[in-house]
Design a protein around this motif. Structure first.
Motif, PDB file in Angstrom:
ATOM      1  N   ASP A  10       0.946  -1.709   0.031  1.00 29.37           N
ATOM      2  CA  ASP A  10       0.542   0.188   0.247  1.00 29.37           C
ATOM      3  C   ASP A  10       0.660   1.434   0.219  1.00 29.37           C
ATOM      4  OD1 ASP A  10      -2.230   1.757   0.095  1.00 29.37           O
ATOM      5  OD2 ASP A  10      -2.244   2.182   2.482  1.00 29.37           O
TER       6      ASP A  10
ATOM      7  N   ILE B 170      -3.620  -0.141  -8.002  1.00 27.45           N
ATOM      8  CA  ILE B 170      -4.706   0.173  -8.170  1.00 27.45           C
ATOM      9  C   ILE B 170      -4.985   1.921  -7.882  1.00 27.45           C
ATOM     10  CG2 ILE B 170      -7.467  -0.494  -7.286  1.00 27.45           C
ATOM     11  CD1 ILE B 170      -5.961  -3.172  -6.557  1.00 27.45           C
TER      12      ILE B 170
ATOM     13  N   GLN C 112      -6.889   4.765  -7.244  1.00 26.32           N
ATOM     14  CA  GLN C 112      -7.607   6.394  -7.084  1.00 26.32           C
ATOM     15  C   GLN C 112      -6.881   7.106  -7.087  1.00 26.32           C
ATOM     16  OE1 GLN C 112      -8.577   7.433  -2.929  1.00 26.32           O
ATOM     17  NE2 GLN C 112     -11.036   6.834  -3.080  1.00 26.32           N
TER      18      GLN C 112
ATOM     19  N   LYS D 277     -15.596   0.632  -5.687  1.00 26.56           N
ATOM     20  CA  LYS D 277     -14.169  -0.472  -4.381  1.00 26.56           C
ATOM     21  C   LYS D 277     -15.404  -1.430  -3.981  1.00 26.56           C
ATOM     22  CE  LYS D 277     -13.743   4.195  -2.778  1.00 26.56           C
ATOM     23  NZ  LYS D 277     -14.013   5.277  -1.365  1.00 26.56           N
TER      24      LYS D 277
ATOM     25  N   THR E  80      -2.093  -1.335  -4.173  1.00 23.42           N
ATOM     26  CA  THR E  80      -2.681   0.260  -4.112  1.00 23.42           C
ATOM     27  C   THR E  80      -2.579   1.394  -4.007  1.00 23.42           C
ATOM     28  OG1 THR E  80      -2.965  -0.337  -1.825  1.00 23.42           O
ATOM     29  CG2 THR E  80      -4.640  -1.463  -2.911  1.00 23.42           C
TER      30      THR E  80
ATOM     31  N   ILE F 294      -8.797   5.437  -0.681  1.00 23.50           N
ATOM     32  CA  ILE F 294      -8.180   4.399  -0.717  1.00 23.50           C
ATOM     33  C   ILE F 294      -7.603   3.096   0.915  1.00 23.50           C
ATOM     34  CG2 ILE F 294      -6.264   4.776  -1.746  1.00 23.50           C
ATOM     35  CD1 ILE F 294      -6.283   2.677  -3.775  1.00 23.50           C
TER      36      ILE F 294
ATOM     37  N   VAL G 105      -7.498  -1.179   2.642  1.00 24.41           N
ATOM     38  CA  VAL G 105      -6.825  -2.402   2.689  1.00 24.41           C
ATOM     39  C   VAL G 105      -6.575  -3.047   3.923  1.00 24.41           C
ATOM     40  CG1 VAL G 105      -4.235  -1.958   3.910  1.00 24.41           C
ATOM     41  CG2 VAL G 105      -4.531  -0.179   2.054  1.00 24.41           C
TER      42      VAL G 105
ATOM     43  N   ILE H  91      -9.080  -5.356   1.714  1.00 27.83           N
ATOM     44  CA  ILE H  91      -8.165  -6.403   0.645  1.00 27.83           C
ATOM     45  C   ILE H  91      -7.520  -6.894   1.236  1.00 27.83           C
ATOM     46  CG2 ILE H  91      -6.731  -5.643  -1.190  1.00 27.83           C
ATOM     47  CD1 ILE H  91      -7.637  -2.692  -1.520  1.00 27.83           C
TER      48      ILE H  91
END
Length: 450
Positions: free
Chosen positions: A322, A350, A352, A411, A428, A434, A438, A441
């Motif tokens: 992340d 991914i 945002q 999402k 991410t 976002i 985490v 995910i």
């Protein structure tokens, strides 16, 4: 500006912000009563609650605790991210309270204490957090205001005394021009915050104005258009990492300094951009006068910062990282680090986007940086303080990404589909909310691998 010596209480408008909450912790630590407002409850506001800080999530004046309505003894601190029409902010201003931006308060705090300030459009949070850790672990009596949560201390505020202050010098809203640095560093000067500055030249001028404030040493990454003690990798800089190798996910290097070479320095922080951050922090600590053996030992124990190349899962079969990257330059640096540390692995990014204005200003650069991943998923733009701009959407950005493996995703779809991906590394990316996804995910990915 007044010295704020008669202040008994501080009321923060936007207390849950990363910089604001660090300042709130400071006032709690020196025995001043603290309360405040924020838009939503978060882990940060919960942690402040645990310290006895009273927080409201409603904007009405009636929510302000009565004790904080004493004009002579209450300081009001606000963040520029709060709308000027905010009911509580307007009330305090109309009633003649002392109402200051966070940066102005930091200016007062740093005025009479030896201050190390780290500025830069990228890298300032990581560098200042490493620097605070190095000083703290080396026995220096330090107070640090950080722009991220240190993994070592699970906090954005650190204090073992007040001989020296470490502060992240934020260029947003020209905040850093309120500071009084003795030793400062500039890590980068890429165009950003053009909604505030208007153009890149104005941003550059702001950094030049910051550089002039410095009382002692100024350190700069080699190549920036400002004179100072230079920092670099394998080059002719005053402070430079030489003979860089990677062993078991850690960097080992020799650090060239004005006094000679420090051999076999180790740090577990991926990416060449982070190596520059490490060298900058080491250089600032050395310029301050910390002994070399203490610094080398302290650096080994640095664990990192939440949402800065933060490993959530790290196995032979699956890696989940992340990261807070929200500018094309940061995404490029993140991509370089991922490829270097996880070679020949399929990487899913991914992303945002953060702010309509930033997306608009750098859309081509975003498209280029995101196209480098093997697969890219885009979430909708996170607006933060902004209203939508017509035509500026994630669909527009997606259309410019030159990668066949790309898609726009919600999402909810992301959480459903994440466990089915064949990517070996998942990253991410972004400065919006976002980060709040985490945990979910990670849970989905761990469930898929059982």
């Amino acid at each position: 500006m007044q010295e704020l010596s008669n202040i008994e209480r501080v009321y923060f408008i936007g207390i849950g912000g990363i910089g604001m909450s660090a300042l709130a912790r400071y006032y709690v630590s020196i025995g001043v009563s603290v309360a405040g407002y924020d838009k939503t409850a978060t882990e940060i506001t919960a942690a402040l609650n645990d310290l006895g800080v009273q927080i409201t999530f409603e904007t009405t004046v009636g929510q302000i605790p009565k004790a904080y309505l004493a004009r002579e003894t209450t300081l009001v601190v606000y963040t520029p991210a709060v709308p000027k029409s905010h009911e509580q902010l307007c009330y305090f201003q109309e009633q003649g309270f002392t109402v200051l931006k966070r940066a102005q308060v930091l200016g007062v705090i740093t005025k009479d204490v030896f201050t190390l300030a780290v500025a830069g459009t990228h890298g300032k949070t990581t560098t200042s957090t490493i620097l605070a850790h190095l000083l703290y672990e080396s026995g220096v009596k330090v107070t640090a205001f950080l722009g991220g949560i240190s993994e070592n201390y699970n906090s954005n505020y650190l204090s073992s005394g007040n001989d020296v202050i470490v502060v992240e010098a934020d260029e947003f809203d020209r905040s850093f021009l309120n500071l009084h640095p003795n030793i400062s560093a500039i890590t980068s000067m890429d165009a950003d915050h053009l909604d505030i500055y208007g153009n890149a030249d104005a941003l550059t001028q702001s950094f030049e104005d910051f550089a002039v404030l410095n009382k002692n040493q100024l350190l700069v990454i080699n190549g920036l258009p400002i004179d100072g003690i230079t920092i670099g990798l394998d080059d002719n800089s005053t402070y430079a990492a030489l003979d860089i190798t990677i062993v078991n996910g850690s960097y080992f290097f020799n650090l060239k300094t004005p006094d000679g070479v420090i051999e076999n320095v180790e740090v577990s922080l991926p990416g060449h951009h982070n190596l520059k951050n490490v060298i900058t922090a080491m250089a600032m600590a050395l310029e301050y006068g910390v002994e070399v053996p203490k610094l080398v030992k302290a650096l080994k124990s640095f664990k990192g910062i939440q949402r800065r190349f933060s490993y959530q899962i790290k196995t032979n079969d699956l890696v989940f990282i992340d990261d807070y990257a929200h500018h094309p330059t940061e995404i490029n640096a993140l991509h370089q680090a991922v490829r270097e540390m996880h070679q020949e692995k399929k990487v899913l990014g991914i992303f945002q986007p953060h702010l309509f204005s930033r997306t608009k200003d750098f859309v081509k650069d975003f498209a280029k940086s995101l196209s480098q991943f093997d697969e890219i998923w885009l979430l909708d733009i996170y607006p933060a303080r902004e209203l939508p701009i017509e035509g500026v959407t994630s669909e527009w950005l997606l259309s410019m990404i030159k990668n066949d493996n790309k898609k726009l995703i919600s999402k909810e779809e992301m959480l459903r589909e994440i466990s089915a991906t064949n990517a070996e590394v998942i990253v991410t990316i972004g400065a919006g909310d976002i980060g709040a996804e985490v945990k979910e995910i990670k849970k989905e990915l761990e469930g898929a691998t059982i």
